[in-house]
Enzyme design. Structure first.
Site, short mmCIF file in Angstrom:
data_model
loop_
_atom_site.label_atom_id
_atom_site.label_comp_id
_atom_site.label_asym_id
_atom_site.label_seq_id
_atom_site.Cartn_x
_atom_site.Cartn_y
_atom_site.Cartn_z
N ASP A 153 19.37 -27.61 -10.53
CA ASP A 153 18.00 -26.96 -10.28
C ASP A 153 17.79 -26.77 -9.15
O ASP A 153 17.56 -27.75 -8.38
CB ASP A 153 17.05 -27.88 -11.23
CG ASP A 153 15.82 -26.74 -11.04
OD1 ASP A 153 15.43 -26.09 -10.22
OD2 ASP A 153 14.62 -27.22 -11.80
N HIS A 154 18.11 -25.70 -8.50
CA HIS A 154 17.86 -25.58 -7.05
C HIS A 154 16.75 -25.59 -6.53
O HIS A 154 16.22 -25.69 -5.03
CB HIS A 154 18.36 -24.03 -6.58
CG HIS A 154 19.06 -24.11 -5.23
ND1 HIS A 154 19.40 -25.31 -4.30
CD2 HIS A 154 19.75 -23.12 -4.52
CE1 HIS A 154 19.92 -24.80 -3.39
NE2 HIS A 154 20.18 -23.66 -3.42
N ARG A 155 15.62 -25.93 -7.10
CA ARG A 155 13.76 -26.19 -6.78
C ARG A 155 13.98 -27.32 -6.32
O ARG A 155 13.34 -27.90 -5.19
CB ARG A 155 13.03 -25.98 -8.03
CG ARG A 155 12.89 -24.59 -8.41
CD ARG A 155 12.00 -24.59 -9.69
NE ARG A 155 12.58 -25.39 -10.63
CZ ARG A 155 11.69 -25.51 -11.80
NH1 ARG A 155 10.81 -25.09 -12.03
NH2 ARG A 155 12.43 -26.35 -12.84
N PRO A 178 16.04 -22.20 -11.32
CA PRO A 178 16.90 -21.45 -10.72
C PRO A 178 18.37 -22.10 -10.67
O PRO A 178 18.51 -23.14 -9.84
CB PRO A 178 16.35 -21.30 -9.03
CG PRO A 178 15.26 -22.22 -9.10
CD PRO A 178 14.98 -22.67 -10.52
N VAL A 215 17.20 -29.53 -6.16
CA VAL A 215 18.37 -30.14 -5.48
C VAL A 215 19.06 -29.06 -4.64
O VAL A 215 19.28 -27.79 -5.10
CB VAL A 215 19.37 -30.25 -6.75
CG1 VAL A 215 20.74 -30.76 -6.21
CG2 VAL A 215 18.79 -31.45 -7.78
#
Length: 465
Positions: free
Chosen positions: A435-437, A259, A439
């Site tokens: 990467d929003h998983r 994501p 960060v």
């Protein structure tokens, strides 16, 4: 493809030049049937899904046959060229020492099973836990197997062949360095590029005389089929393969797996541009390429040092976040074969002059199309400079396996409020995708803000580094 059965003929097989790749396309042959070749001589250039690579031949002889024309995609392990070994022993004789070594030195065989050394790409087959009958092995494999057995056979025999990958052998040949005199620093005694470069000062330069061509007419090699044009020339269909195909698959996989979040900041880099001009006159940077990208790269490295959690990757299989305690800094490069992202190994440990040297080598190698597959593996974070195309910024897609990528826009003279007055200043826009998983917005924002702060006030490179 013709299979050669003459005992004096060695078949050179397509090696795995990219650690796990299954095929490669033959781009160009540098030899023809009848040509004389020597150990380490480059005979062809191939393109894998990662890069274009030159393949050196591992023995001396005369080219008998090219099994495939240029433009053909060949599976790894398939013979691509037949060489009549000049003065070489027949295949059956080459296998005899191997059997003798196994019979007379069972402890050597046991040693290889417990702590075996790797057989390098293009020089034989790697051993597995399954024992194979020696007579089943090809001559090339037999030759390399003898080289990894400890000690001489019966107290004499030939000296073990130094372990080095084909590109390293070519580098040593070009620089005139005898690999037998080089002290290896790689795992299991493998000689690296750095070992060769370190030995080049004291190594004697050897001039290789031009090999005479045998009076045999070269067999014609069929050219690859050109792109197909349809509808009276209004459309052209170009097969997608090699680097472009791999890039497309990687980008689709990254975009629909991780994501993405992208944040932007516009920053006054006037002081950074002045520092660039000053460094160009500095003796420590004499002969080095100094540009804004160098200071941007250093700013990102400092920001990662201050926010180390962003230098990580997501392990989907184990459901773990893998934090890296090193930075392999990737630099996106556009080449005629497509986008590649070679990286500077252990960039976090380099001084500014060392970083400038590494960046210069990376760019020059990419432009020449000589980036090795190893140079594009193991990256942890990437910079893409879209500003060279006059673009203000973009939303970059993560390089697979990484958690962040920084896009740098064009640096332009713009009106800017400086010390309460509107003045013309050098301004650019940065975009950080992550990467929003692993960060979150806070971490991503801190990293981007730190990079911007350093570029606005480059003296922070001294206080923060």
């Amino acid at each position: 493809m013709t299979t050669m059965t003459d005992a004096s003929v060695r078949e050179f097989k397509m090696p795995d030049v990219g650690e796990g790749l299954t095929e490669a396309e033959i781009l160009k042959w540098y030899v023809q049937p009848g040509d004389t070749v020597t150990d380490g001589q480059v005979v062809c250039e191939v393109e894998t899904a990662k890069a274009a690579v030159e393949l050196p031949i591992p023995y001396d002889g005369v080219v008998r046959e090219l099994h495939f024309p240029e433009g053909t995609t060949v599976d790894v392990g398939t013979p691509i060229i037949a060489v009549d070994v000049t003065g070489g022993a027949p295949a059956e004789e080459a296998q005899a020492p191997v059997e003798k070594a196994v019979e007379e030195k069972p402890e050597a065989k046991e040693t290889r099973q417990e702590g075996r050394k790797p057989v390098l790409v293009g020089y034989g087959v790697a051993e597995s836990s399954t024992r194979r009958r020696p007579r089943k092995a090809p001559a090339a494999a037999a030759e390399e197997t003898v080289s990894v057995v400890q000690g001489d056979l019966n107290g004499h025999g030939r000296q073990a062949r130094p372990l080095a990958k084909p590109p390293v052998r070519k580098l040593a040949k070009d620089l005139g360095v005898d690999l037998a005199t080089v002290r290896p620093s790689g795992p299991d005694g493998i000689i690296t590029r750095e070992d060769v470069q370190a030995a080049v000062v004291s190594a004697p330069v050897q001039e290789t005389p031009a090999a005479p061509a045998a009076p045999v007419a070269p067999a014609p090699v069929v050219a690859p089929a050109p792109p197909v044009t349809y509808d009276g020339g209004r459309e052209t269909r170009i097969p997608v393969k090699g680097v472009r195909k791999a890039t497309a698959q990687a980008m689709v996989g990254s975009a629909f797996t991780a994501p993405h979040v992208t944040e932007f900041v516009t920053v006054d880099v006037t002081r950074t541009m002045k520092l660039v001009e000053e460094l160009k006159q500095d003796r420590d940077f004499e002969g080095l390429r100094v540009n804004p990208l160098l200071l941007i790269a250093k700013a990102l490295l400092v920001a990662i040092k201050r926010n180390p959690d962003i230098n990580a990757s997501w392990d989907e299989a184990n459901q773990e976040i893998v934090r890296k305690h090193y930075v392999n800094l990737g630099i996106a490069a556009a080449t005629p074969r497509g986008l590649i992202v070679p990286n500077i190994k252990d960039a976090h440990d380099k001084t500014l002059p060392q970083l400038a040297e590494a960046l210069g080598e990376l760019v020059a190698t990419a432009r020449e199309g000589r980036t090795s597959p190893a140079a594009m593996q193991g990256g942890t974070v990437t910079i893409t400079n879209v500003g060279v195309f006059g673009v203000d910024t973009g939303t970059p897609i993560l390089n697979p396996g990484e958690s962040a990528i920084l896009a740098v826009g064009a640096i332009k003279l713009q009106p800017w409020v400086h010390k309460g007055k509107v003045k013309p200043r050098q301004v650019t826009t940065l975009a950080l995708s992550f990467d929003h998983r692993l960060v979150d917005g806070e971490l991503g924002s801190k990293v981007l803000a730190d990079v911007a702060a350093i570029l606005e006030q480059p003296k922070r490179l001294i206080t923060w580094a």
